[in-house]
Design a protein around this motif. Sequence first.
Motif: not given
Length: 453
Positions: A24-33
């Motif tokens: 995941p990109t940083p925004i994906q890793a931060g937002a998805i969970p």
Amino acid sequence: MKFADIGLSDELLRAVTEAGYDEPTPIQAGAIPSVLMMRDIIGIAQTGTGKTASFVLPMIDILAHGRARALMPRSLILEPTRELAGQVAENFEKYGKYHKLSMALLIGGVQMGDQIKALERGVDVLIATPGRLMDLFERGKILLTGCDLLVIDEADRMLDMGFIPDIENICTKLPANRQTLLFSATMPPPIKKLADKFLSNPKTIEVARPASTNVNITEFLVKTSERGKRETLRGLLEEEDISTAIIFCNRKTTVRELAKSLQRYRYRAGEIHGDMDQSSRIAELDRFKKGDINILVASDVAARGLDVKGVSHVFNFDAPWHPDDYVHRIGRTGRAGAKGRAFTLVSPSDAEAVDNIQKLTGHKIDIFAGGERQEPTEEIGENQPPQAKKSRRGGAKPKSKDDAPRAESKSSASRRPERTTPDAPRQKPVRDDEPDDGWNGPMPGFLSVGFGS
């Protein structure tokens, strides 16, 4: 971190892997969970960071359980333009292929009939521009009381286009107990006020400084004059190693005229702007994506709405009126780790705009000092296109020029010079999914004296 580490279902992970993604990109890793834990989110990320997947992926798993009811969508995604709405729909189709979720796309510029039929069957995901959504709501064709998840995407662009009152109105019609996700490249005070009013204890995820430009993009200013812009642009198109390029203009009339000028010079150029109907815009984008054309002349309707792989260059034929638009325009290149080049043509009248851009981005933009293009020597007939040598970059090197002023002679006195567009004051941006109230048609006859048609 891998996608398998952030809590997505096996079916969704399979679709992500098949799409060619592993990490995941940083925004994906931060937002998805956090989205999966049903938290409200404020996501601040520049364009090209994978922001769309950061809400599409968890939404698919959240909506996997439950059943849609007629006229009552279970979730709502608001987008400022038709192009962005279409891209989000493509993401749902790509990542949700192993889930049985229904989706509807509500955008202006197309007939309502099919959209209404989809709503009557019931949809899990409704993707809409605010204008069309409010239109159908006022007609009684949609109910928002069953919508438990709201996404406000490109919130700062919504602000620029005058949609904030509509968004506030829409929020009041949704259940108070809902999950809300807000994404924006910048966080101006009106967007902060919107978030404070309609989000509940949100988690803020910021992966890049607001208004920062992509480090993979090399930026240049190109000094020119208003009358010399087309010639300067053609010189850059010949000098640069271009695979695909997007050229941005401030006015729709400029888009049309510049695209036609490039076509006369045998460049494979197309156009897209807000006056085109939706089917024409889709067709032109498809031509660009397929490589039938490799240069797309666009208004700011495309600045945040295009996600085309391999765009090597962005040209600002006009310096943008709003500095935020500069960031989003040049963000069409340098995506997914690739390198890109961005050129902004500037005349002396653009000094204030350039200064505002540099203040916003926090860095000075280098002046381009490239080679000069050899001048063409033979005129182009008004109705007979020139025989031109094919350029290795998809355009053609003309034998003559159609834009620059030239001295009259017996053979050229009867030819009409190229019309130039006079400077105009700043205008308020036009909402993309509504008709343009301003005039953008041909020059009236009483103004055309001395300009040609």
